[in-house]
Write an enzyme that holds these catalytic residues in place. Sequence first.
Site, mmCIF file in Angstrom:
data_model
loop_
_atom_site.group_PDB
_atom_site.id
_atom_site.type_symbol
_atom_site.label_atom_id
_atom_site.label_comp_id
_atom_site.label_asym_id
_atom_site.label_seq_id
_atom_site.Cartn_x
_atom_site.Cartn_y
_atom_site.Cartn_z
ATOM 1 N N HIS A 6 -7.620 -4.696 -2.088
ATOM 2 C CA HIS A 6 -6.454 -3.942 -1.618
ATOM 3 C C HIS A 6 -5.656 -4.810 -0.657
ATOM 4 C CE1 HIS A 6 -4.116 -0.309 -1.060
ATOM 5 N NE2 HIS A 6 -4.167 -0.491 0.258
ATOM 6 N N ASP B 69 -9.214 -3.067 -6.946
ATOM 7 C CA ASP B 69 -8.784 -2.394 -5.721
ATOM 8 C C ASP B 69 -9.731 -1.223 -5.458
ATOM 9 O OD1 ASP B 69 -7.376 -0.640 -3.859
ATOM 10 O OD2 ASP B 69 -5.593 -1.849 -4.281
ATOM 11 N N SER C 52 0.824 -1.201 0.000
ATOM 12 C CA SER C 52 0.000 0.000 0.000
ATOM 13 C C SER C 52 0.870 1.269 0.000
ATOM 14 C CB SER C 52 -0.956 -0.042 1.196
ATOM 15 O OG SER C 52 -1.958 0.941 1.100
#
Length: 205
Positions: free
Chosen positions: A182, A154, A19
Amino acid sequence: EAVVRSLPADRPLALVGYSLGANVMVKWLGETALQDRVSAAVSVSNPFSLAHCCEVMISGPVSRLYGRYFLRNLQRDVERKKRWFRRTGEQRELERLEALGDLGTLRHIRDFDDHVTAPLSGFADADDYYGKCSSDRFIGRVRVPLLVVHSDNDPIIPPASIPALSGTPDNVVWDLHADGGHVGFAVAGHRCWLEQRIGDFLAVT
């Protein structure tokens, strides 16, 4: 930089970022003089364009939930730091945070980056921070083997954030999936698919 410099030069070093951490890692690789100390890297669910992702977390029907969740966590983090600085007597750091004012009035992640991230990190505002720190500007300078694992569904990273694959060097391996969310990528019958994919890539580079 300091951590990498502290390691023996002949010690293999692989990096894995998830991330926002993946964004920081790719940016660092693209600008550091220590890139040759890294044998390989893996980027998972990298936002690449912070501005695009921020916009989605403000306007997207589902991603707004993520945006509010992240905002609440960031607000709590600042309050925890204030309490820590009070206990440890670090008055200068406490004053920097208290000068930010009431963060409870912030409505979304861009507000936080405008009022907290940017001033504390030396940027003019959120746009300045997004423009200078988005890793899509740096991936073309990465020379080490880099695996990019990303999902089309995502919820907080729109397709517009992903750099043009044709513009990235051959050492960048794109592993794109229709599903995965995600930092998800759980495969039926193989819940540790992501961990295995990362291990397999690092083992051969």
